[in-house]
Motif scaffolding. Structure first.
Motif, PDB file in Angstrom:
ATOM      1  N   PHE A   1      85.613 -89.542 -40.808  1.00  0.00           N
ATOM      2  CA  PHE A   1      86.030 -90.327 -39.649  1.00  0.00           C
ATOM      3  C   PHE A   1      85.690 -89.646 -38.322  1.00  0.00           C
ATOM      4  O   PHE A   1      85.583 -90.320 -37.297  1.00  0.00           O
TER       5      PHE A   1
ATOM      6  N   ILE B   1      88.096 -86.467 -45.736  1.00  0.00           N
ATOM      7  CA  ILE B   1      88.387 -87.758 -45.101  1.00  0.00           C
ATOM      8  C   ILE B   1      88.308 -87.605 -43.590  1.00  0.00           C
ATOM      9  O   ILE B   1      87.676 -88.411 -42.892  1.00  0.00           O
ATOM     10  N   ASP B   2      88.915 -86.551 -43.079  1.00  0.00           N
ATOM     11  CA  ASP B   2      88.875 -86.309 -41.637  1.00  0.00           C
ATOM     12  C   ASP B   2      87.439 -86.097 -41.161  1.00  0.00           C
ATOM     13  O   ASP B   2      87.057 -86.582 -40.087  1.00  0.00           O
TER      14      ASP B   2
ATOM     15  N   ARG C   1      93.548 -92.720 -44.041  1.00  0.00           N
ATOM     16  CA  ARG C   1      93.588 -91.495 -43.240  1.00  0.00           C
ATOM     17  C   ARG C   1      94.978 -90.872 -43.186  1.00  0.00           C
ATOM     18  O   ARG C   1      95.097 -89.649 -43.053  1.00  0.00           O
TER      19      ARG C   1
ATOM     20  N   ASP D   1      91.530 -98.419 -43.402  1.00  0.00           N
ATOM     21  CA  ASP D   1      91.066 -97.129 -42.882  1.00  0.00           C
ATOM     22  C   ASP D   1      92.249 -96.276 -42.446  1.00  0.00           C
ATOM     23  O   ASP D   1      92.330 -95.080 -42.771  1.00  0.00           O
TER      24      ASP D   1
END
Length: 539
Positions: A75, A71-72, A295, A291
């Motif tokens: 983004f 996920i990191d 996160r 979002d």
């Protein structure tokens, strides 16, 4: 990771006799334990066969695939679309302009903000009448010509947000079938119609074929002034210039925005024109809130993750190969089609990121229709058919039509009743009583009872929201985007390419000369036979 899959399968075998209704009997807190919310959006997955042990195994599986770090990476602009060597940053299109998003050492947010402001300026001038037609009139209609991600998103969203549409009427053309463009254009006046051509490369054959038809329609009425009625969503400025479209009416987006994830930027221009700046910003804000939740929320409380884990449980552990998306919201009628592309084009893969064949089933078949229409069509199969189809219900607490609140109450009742009926079913004993009340006795009663009973224990999830607003629609779409990503990470596949789409395009180009009278003896017998019948003396 193999051990985690084995643990899940073993737990499923050990608990397969426990019904969903049993799980509710065992715990008064089941709803609270198997639901989660974010900014007014509620996900209830308590009507599934998941228990705490299974959910724990699934969360461990997600962690074993480094989902939090993936996920990191998404983004932060890492090139997670490995086969195309691209970053995946559609989330930047709805990010806070004041927060840098760095790609290859450069903050991309100033360019994102500049494009959005250009879009808002153009849409605002069109809506106010400051930007006028070739004949100094106000534009009344906009025709968006695109296909796939350049059509499904804006077409779905404009319909979903109809109560907020107070600008020019928006129409959508996608199919290369001439009937589509013909049926749309014949109802419009070319002197008050703007045509938006949406194709990143300006080479998509369906879009450019329809665009040429629309330009000819404009030219017939406006002559050399036709380009004044054109705008484009494209990054190919050289090609848009050939259509006479000036750069200030061309809105491009970078290769780190995939087509099916592009609604948040220039592809959303028709939506911006329809609902206006403030509502479009609220739409982006809803997605941005999801979002942030994706996160930062713990995996056990993370809506996209939980929805993805439910999907993994049903698809891979329970062996259910499809999922039905059932919005009890007429304005979300196009959502199932939108999610078909989002899910099936993203996760319809058989190869891992390492280039090996996947070991589990990947993307499920996604389909659906709005309730209550579906109840009078395919729900028979959901309740009594031989296939178990996990259902995903969507329902708003309130409708927009306050004077018809009684109808919305009935809509909610139907939605909740269907999920309850799928779970509970009807026992043979109850069915016998109904058969007896209808006058059946003896063997006839038993036969009738068999028809009137159904097994229940069929899973569903429910997504509830206060009202279908721009904000909540943004949340819902982003939720499903991140759900797709979650499942893709667990399967180890690339959710952001679509090589399977390309082969059919290539073959269509090679077949066109044959359709138009050419020959190729190397084609298969079926294709040659069909060409002969379709283009010959007749079928």
């Amino acid at each position: 990771m193999h051990e985690l899959w084995s643990d899940l399968m073993a737990h499923r075998r050990q608990t397969s006799h426990v019904t969903i209704a049993n799980l509710f009997s065992e715990s008064e807190e089941r709803f609270n334990s198997f639901s989660a919310s974010s900014s007014g959006l509620l996900l209830d997955f308590s009507k599934t066969s998941l228990d705490q042990t299974a959910l724990g195994h699934l969360i461990a599986l997600a962690k074993s695939q480094d989902l939090p770090s993936k996920i990191d990476e998404m983004f932060s602009g890492a090139a997670i679309n490995a086969t195309e060597q691209r970053a995946v940053l559609h989330t930047a299109l709805r990010a806070d302009a004041g927060t840098p998003v760095v790609l290859d050492g450069q903050d991309i947010m100033p360019a994102v903000t500049e494009t959005l402001q250009r879009m808002e300026g153009f849409a605002g001038a069109l809506r106010s009448g400051d930007f006028k037609t070739a004949n100094n009139q106000v534009f009344t209609d906009v025709v968006n010509i695109g296909i796939g991600g350049s059509d499904l998103g804006p077409a779905m969203a404009v319909q979903a947000l109809a109560p907020y549409c107070n600008g020019p009427r928006c129409h959508f053309v996608s199919n290369i079938d001439g009937a589509h463009v013909s049926d749309i254009l014949r109802q419009l006046d070319p002197e008050t119609t703007l045509v938006v051509i949406a194709s990143k490369t300006f080479t998509t054959i369906e879009t450019m074929t329809n665009a040429k038809t629309a330009v000819a329609w404009l030219e017939k009425a406006l002559g050399e002034a036709a380009p004044l009625h054109l705008a484009a969503v494209s990054s190919a400025l050289d090609k848009t210039a050939q259509f006479g479209i000036p750069p200030e009416r061309v809105f491009g987006f970078a290769d780190w925005v995939g087509g099916r994830y592009s609604l948040w930027g220039p592809v959303g221009l028709p939506l911006l024109i329809a609902i206006g700046r403030d509502n479009f910003r609220a739409f982006l804000s809803g997605a941005q809130s999801m979002d942030q939740h994706f996160r930062t929320a713990d995996l056990a409380e993370n809506l996209p993750v939980l929805l993805g884990l439910v999907g993994i449980w049903h698809n891979n552990i329970c062996g259910y190969p499809t999922r039905a998306v059932l919005p009890y919201d007429q304005r979300l009628a196009r959502l199932p089609a939108y999610l078909q592309q989002l899910d099936m084009e993203s996760n319809g893969k058989r190869t891992t990121l390492e280039g090996t064949q996947v070991k589990q089933s990947t993307g499920p078949i996604v389909w659906g229709e709005p309730g209550t229409n579906g109840q009078h069509a395919f729900y028979q199969l959901l309740h009594q058919g031989t296939h178990v189809v996990p259902a995903e219900f969507l329902i708003a607490a309130q409708g927009h039509e306050e004077e018809l609140a009684h109808q919305h109450d009935l809509l909610i009742a139907n939605c909740l009743a269907q999920s309850e009926a799928l779970m509970l079913g009807r026992s043979l004993e109850s069915a016998r009583e109904i058969a007896a009340q209808r006058g059946f006795e003896g063997e006839a009663q038993e036969r009738m009872a068999a028809h009137l009973s159904f097994p229940g224990n069929r899973p569903s999830v429910t997504l509830a929201y206060p009202k279908l607003t721009p904000f909540s629609l943004g949340q819902i779409i982003a939720l499903y985007e991140h759900r797709v990503f979650t499942e893709g990470v667990i399967w180890g596949i690339n959710s952001f390419d679509q090589w399977g789409v390309e082969l059919g395009k290539e073959l269509a180009v090679s077949l066109l000369p044959l359709v138009q009278g050419g020959e190729d003896p190397n084609k298969d017998g079926s294709t040659l036979g069909l060409l002969d019948k379709l283009k010959g003396p007749g079928i």
